[in-house]
Design an enzyme around this catalytic site. Structure first.
Site, PDB file in Angstrom:
ATOM      1  N   CYS A  57      -4.546  -3.336   4.118  1.00 51.24           N
ATOM      2  CA  CYS A  57      -4.061  -2.894   5.428  1.00 51.24           C
ATOM      3  C   CYS A  57      -5.094  -3.052   6.544  1.00 51.24           C
ATOM      4  O   CYS A  57      -5.392  -4.160   6.963  1.00 51.24           O
ATOM      5  CB  CYS A  57      -3.571  -1.459   5.324  1.00 51.24           C
ATOM      6  SG  CYS A  57      -2.420  -0.964   6.636  1.00 51.24           S
ATOM      7  N   GLU A 106       0.849  -1.185   0.000  1.00 54.87           N
ATOM      8  CA  GLU A 106       0.000   0.000   0.000  1.00 54.87           C
ATOM      9  C   GLU A 106       0.887   1.239   0.000  1.00 54.87           C
ATOM     10  O   GLU A 106       1.937   1.275   0.656  1.00 54.87           O
ATOM     11  CB  GLU A 106      -0.896  -0.004   1.250  1.00 54.87           C
ATOM     12  CG  GLU A 106      -1.857   1.166   1.334  1.00 54.87           C
ATOM     13  CD  GLU A 106      -2.582   1.242   2.671  1.00 54.87           C
ATOM     14  OE1 GLU A 106      -3.705   1.779   2.708  1.00 54.87           O
ATOM     15  OE2 GLU A 106      -2.022   0.766   3.684  1.00 54.87           O
ATOM     16  N   LYS A 150     -10.615   0.183  -0.777  1.00 54.02           N
ATOM     17  CA  LYS A 150     -10.509  -0.093   0.654  1.00 54.02           C
ATOM     18  C   LYS A 150     -11.835   0.186   1.358  1.00 54.02           C
ATOM     19  O   LYS A 150     -12.341   1.314   1.350  1.00 54.02           O
ATOM     20  CB  LYS A 150      -9.394   0.759   1.267  1.00 54.02           C
ATOM     21  CG  LYS A 150      -8.996   0.382   2.685  1.00 54.02           C
ATOM     22  CD  LYS A 150      -7.775   1.187   3.102  1.00 54.02           C
ATOM     23  CE  LYS A 150      -7.194   0.712   4.425  1.00 54.02           C
ATOM     24  NZ  LYS A 150      -5.975   1.488   4.783  1.00 54.02           N
TER      25      LYS A 150
END
Length: 336
Positions: A146, A38, A113
């Protein structure tokens, strides 16, 4: 972790990523897939105007460049784009996005995300859900980003939809190293899924990133892991036949089957069927699906009712009103 400020700097950094794709394939000619962390393409734009100025379109010049590199090298790749322009750009904040590009240079999966790392990350939450597509050699592949990985629900959603490999690019910093190494191993085990983690390393002037990119087997055991070095590379072989055999034939360690065939041994012994219990026994999840606002209230009862906290103000997040704090205190003291 790069620290960039302009589109020109982003494009120059992307060229370096393309060189890594081609160089790594030269050194590992059997490599089917390469994954980048990321923020590896654009860095974190701590300046809001720079974030909007550098936000890209998909497809666009960056994905064209990555696609050309993948096609030339004959390899699949996962690339981070932070951010992707919102549909109402520049009125709304960008998305934090990944693309999976095949060895013909085509975008075969885009993921936004779902759970930005609040309160620091200001990305618009993703609106595409989880995605499962055929990856290299037919391996069913999903991507998460993440902080997404700190929520067991996203792993289970990917796995139940058929994912055999979950790719998790990260920009994770200290002091969460031990926790994040454990999370990916634990979720691999709980969901019988391969996990590929690509985490940032180094210092960007704000955070120190701990690296430890890793490939984890579907039984939760590490197949390869980097240290804290910059540009570390690890690799491993993943077996389609092994994971498919395990999911089909494993018994006591087959969480994906047992969850939806709850207690099948006892149910069968009782003469109540041969499938076990399928109904969801968890009150919270039933409420979340049928009444999201009520589920939100459940969360607030065990945490707090406001997005801001007075003891640690964060720029861009409203502080709670004094009356809200007094009401919360009274509730804690059982005065209401």
């Amino acid at each position: 972790m790069p620290r960039l400020h302009t589109t020109e700097q982003v494009m120059e950094n992307a060229k370096k990523i393309c060189d890594i794709v081609k160089g790594t394939k030269m050194g590992l000619p059997g490599m089917d897939l390469i994954v980048f962390p990321e923020y590896s393409t654009m860095g974190i734009m701590y300046d809001k105007q720079e974030m909007f100025d550098t936000a890209c379109t998909i497809p666009g010049p960056l994905t064209d460049m990555f696609g050309a590199a993948c096609k030339e090298a004959g390899v699949w790749g996962v690339f981070s784009l932070t951010g992707e322009q919102h549909e109402e750009h520049p009125k709304k904040n960008p998305y934090n996005t990944l693309v999976l590009i095949n060895d013909q240079g085509e975008i075969v999966q885009k993921y936004r995300k779902l759970l930005p790392w609040t309160p620091i990350e200001g990305w618009t939450p993703g609106n595409l859900g989880t995605v499962v597509t055929d990856g290299p050699k037919g391996m069913k592949t999903s991507m998460i980003i993440c902080d997404d990985g700190n929520y067991p629900e996203i792993w289970r959603d990917c796995a139940m939809r058929g994912a055999e490999l979950v790719i998790r690019p990260q920009g994770y910093m200290y002091p969460a190293k031990e926790q994040q190494v454990v999370v990916s191993k634990c979720m691999a085990w709980c969901n019988q899924v391969y996990v590929a983690v690509a985490n940032a390393s180094g210092f960007d002037g704000v955070y120190t990133y701990f690296g430890h990119s890793a490939i984890v087997g579907f039984d939760g055991r590490t197949l390869g892991e980097c240290g804290t070095e910059d540009n570390g590379i690890q690799y491993a072989q993943l077996s389609l036949s092994a994971i498919r055999d395990a999911r089909k034939n494993d018994q006591s360690q087959n969480q994906l089957f047992k969850l939806l065939h709850r207690g099948y041994t006892g149910v069968y012994a009782n003469g109540d069927g041969v499938k076990g219990e399928a109904e969801c026994p968890f009150e919270f999840y039933n409420i979340w699906v049928t009444n999201p606002l009520a589920a939100q209230e459940m969360s607030e009862k065990v945490t707090r009712p406001t997005i801001g906290v007075s003891c640690c103000p964060v720029a861009g997040i409203p502080a709670p009103e004094e009356t809200e704090e007094l009401e919360e205190l009274a509730s804690e003291l059982n005065l209401t």
